[in-house]
Design a protein around this motif. Structure first.
Motif, PDB file in Angstrom:
ATOM      1  N   ALA A 176      -1.201  18.261  37.968  1.00  0.00           N
ATOM      2  CA  ALA A 176      -0.614  16.921  38.048  1.00  0.00           C
ATOM      3  C   ALA A 176      -1.622  15.860  37.646  1.00  0.00           C
ATOM      4  N   ASP A 177      -2.851  16.002  38.113  1.00  0.00           N
ATOM      5  CA  ASP A 177      -3.887  15.009  37.814  1.00  0.00           C
ATOM      6  C   ASP A 177      -4.208  14.978  36.324  1.00  0.00           C
ATOM      7  N   LEU A 178      -4.379  16.156  35.715  1.00  0.00           N
ATOM      8  CA  LEU A 178      -4.697  16.218  34.294  1.00  0.00           C
ATOM      9  C   LEU A 178      -3.501  15.763  33.450  1.00  0.00           C
ATOM     10  N   ALA A 179      -2.292  16.118  33.860  1.00  0.00           N
ATOM     11  CA  ALA A 179      -1.092  15.699  33.124  1.00  0.00           C
ATOM     12  C   ALA A 179      -0.960  14.180  33.135  1.00  0.00           C
ATOM     13  N   ARG A 279       6.001  19.180  27.589  1.00  0.00           N
ATOM     14  CA  ARG A 279       4.921  19.674  26.718  1.00  0.00           C
ATOM     15  C   ARG A 279       3.559  19.251  27.255  1.00  0.00           C
ATOM     16  N   ILE A 280       3.493  18.078  27.846  1.00  0.00           N
ATOM     17  CA  ILE A 280       2.241  17.601  28.458  1.00  0.00           C
ATOM     18  C   ILE A 280       1.847  18.503  29.622  1.00  0.00           C
ATOM     19  N   VAL A 281       2.796  18.746  30.525  1.00  0.00           N
ATOM     20  CA  VAL A 281       2.505  19.564  31.706  1.00  0.00           C
ATOM     21  C   VAL A 281       2.164  20.995  31.293  1.00  0.00           C
ATOM     22  N   THR A 282       2.816  21.512  30.250  1.00  0.00           N
ATOM     23  CA  THR A 282       2.537  22.873  29.785  1.00  0.00           C
ATOM     24  C   THR A 282       1.074  23.027  29.387  1.00  0.00           C
ATOM     25  N   THR A 304     -14.490  28.015  25.702  1.00  0.00           N
ATOM     26  CA  THR A 304     -13.592  29.137  25.389  1.00  0.00           C
ATOM     27  C   THR A 304     -12.131  28.725  25.585  1.00  0.00           C
ATOM     28  N   THR A 305     -11.871  27.937  26.650  1.00  0.00           N
ATOM     29  CA  THR A 305     -10.504  27.481  26.916  1.00  0.00           C
ATOM     30  C   THR A 305     -10.002  26.603  25.782  1.00  0.00           C
ATOM     31  N   ILE A 306     -10.827  25.671  25.332  1.00  0.00           N
ATOM     32  CA  ILE A 306     -10.429  24.808  24.223  1.00  0.00           C
ATOM     33  C   ILE A 306     -10.169  25.643  22.966  1.00  0.00           C
ATOM     34  N   GLU A 307     -11.021  26.619  22.720  1.00  0.00           N
ATOM     35  CA  GLU A 307     -10.833  27.498  21.556  1.00  0.00           C
ATOM     36  C   GLU A 307      -9.490  28.211  21.626  1.00  0.00           C
ATOM     37  N   ARG A 308      -9.133  28.720  22.814  1.00  0.00           N
ATOM     38  CA  ARG A 308      -7.866  29.446  22.961  1.00  0.00           C
ATOM     39  C   ARG A 308      -6.662  28.504  22.855  1.00  0.00           C
ATOM     40  N   LEU A 325      -5.642  16.485  24.764  1.00  0.00           N
ATOM     41  CA  LEU A 325      -6.376  17.080  25.882  1.00  0.00           C
ATOM     42  C   LEU A 325      -7.868  17.177  25.560  1.00  0.00           C
ATOM     43  N   VAL A 326      -8.195  17.652  24.374  1.00  0.00           N
ATOM     44  CA  VAL A 326      -9.602  17.793  23.994  1.00  0.00           C
ATOM     45  C   VAL A 326     -10.295  16.430  24.038  1.00  0.00           C
TER      46      VAL A 326
END
Length: 352
Positions: A176-179, A279-282, A304-308, A325-326
């Protein structure tokens, strides 16, 4: 009907620079049982409105100094909610200003009354406007009560989910915070941002209905178990069914596992068929999941997360949201404490 429905000592503020019209208005209103207060110009009318909080204002359109339109706009945009909610009837001899009438009605003007008007016409308009105002006030009260009830329900559901599975509760809070951060970067409205944040908080609420042996399994799920786990989107949507004004949140709960290329579930939506809030929450959900420790794997590094995420952009995720997000991660506190924090619901409660 109106005599039974209305409090007959309701106060009407009559703002008009014509003393004869004010005199006639006073006679009509007091004979009908209304309280009357008169003002000869817009400045005096504003002062009396702020001091007395009348139940209704009759406002002449054309006055020297501050016009009736300026008085109304001042009231309609006031920081004082009681003034904003005071019904205003504009008195005017102009019959050809239809565009302006639509503009003011859009701002909340209760009615127009064209001059000249008779005693009965004046009282009919006042009675109808006051009845409508009472109905609107009752509806506002019911809306507040419904919103407060909803906030209480959200607290209870999230707390229950956190008790059943502490990780899912914390994960929902972090999502929720990041979204919310992504939604703000995308310049969504405050209402849309609140829906995104609620959707992030509640996106996994349907997991309350998933057996703990599956929900907390310290290994990868079997195909049969995965089929059961996928039901959480339906359980979550059903839990929110019937809650007013939660269409966006229900869509997030139901569709946060849809894929950009249509390969997700439950409905195989693709691209912009998936609402932007979802799409944001996903993306926020995926980022927090990958950067969290789970019983069956260690968390991934941010790089690694950003790469994936980028590798799956255009396949599983909206490419634009991934890049947003990035960008956000440059300023986002990725080391914040992973705990359940529902303080933002207090704002939703009071905003009601």
């Amino acid at each position: 009907m109106s005599e039974q429905y209305l409090n007959k000592r309701r106060l009407v503020l009559f703002v008009d620079d014509d003393p004869e019209l004010r005199k006639l208005g006073r006679v009509s209103l007091e004979r009908a049982g209304y309280g009357y207060i008169g003002a000869s110009n817009g400045s005096e009318g504003l002062r009396l409105a702020r001091e007395l909080y009348p139940n209704l204002i009759l406002l002449d359109y054309m006055m020297p100094g501050i016009s009736g339109k300026e008085v109304f706009v001042t009231l309609a945009t006031s920081d004082d909610e009681r003034l904003r909610q005071t019904p205003v009837v504009m008195l005017t001899a102009k019959h050809d200003n239809h565009d302006e009438q639509r503009e003011l009605l859009g701002l909340g003007m209760a009615a127009y009354l064209c001059k000249p008007f008779g005693h009965h016409e004046l009282l009919n308009v006042i009675d109808n406007v006051l009845i409508t105002a009472q109905i609107k006030e009752r509806n506002r009260t019911l809306e507040v009560e419904a919103r407060q009830s909803f906030v209480g329900t959200v607290r209870a559901m999230i707390t229950l989910l956190a008790v059943k599975d502490g990780y899912t509760g914390e994960h929902s809070n972090m999502t929720a915070d990041l979204a919310e951060t992504l939604a703000r970067r995308l310049n969504l409205s405050e209402e849309e941002i609140m829906h995104v944040k609620l959707g992030g908080l509640l996106h996994d609420i349907g997991k309350i209905g998933i057996p703990e042996c599956i929900l907390c399994k310290p290994a990868c799920l079997t195909p049969e178990e995965m089929a059961i786990m996928r039901q959480h989107v339906h359980y979550g949507e059903q839990a929110l069914a019937g809650v007013p004004h939660m269409e966006t949140v229900r869509a997030i709960v139901k569709h946060h596992h849809e894929w950009w290329n249509g390969g997700g579930y439950p409905d195989g939506l693709k691209e912009t068929e998936i609402p932007l809030a979802t799409r944001i929450v996903t993306v926020a959900d995926a980022y927090d999941s990958m950067t969290s420790d789970r019983p069956y794997r260690r968390r991934l590094s941010q790089a690694t997360t950003i790469e994936r995420l980028r590798a799956a952009a255009g396949i599983q995720f909206d490419p634009v949201v991934v890049e947003i997000l990035v960008e956000c991660l440059e300023d986002y506190d990725t080391e914040q404490t992973r705990s359940l924090n529902l303080k933002f619901l207090d704002h939703l409660h009071h905003a009601a």
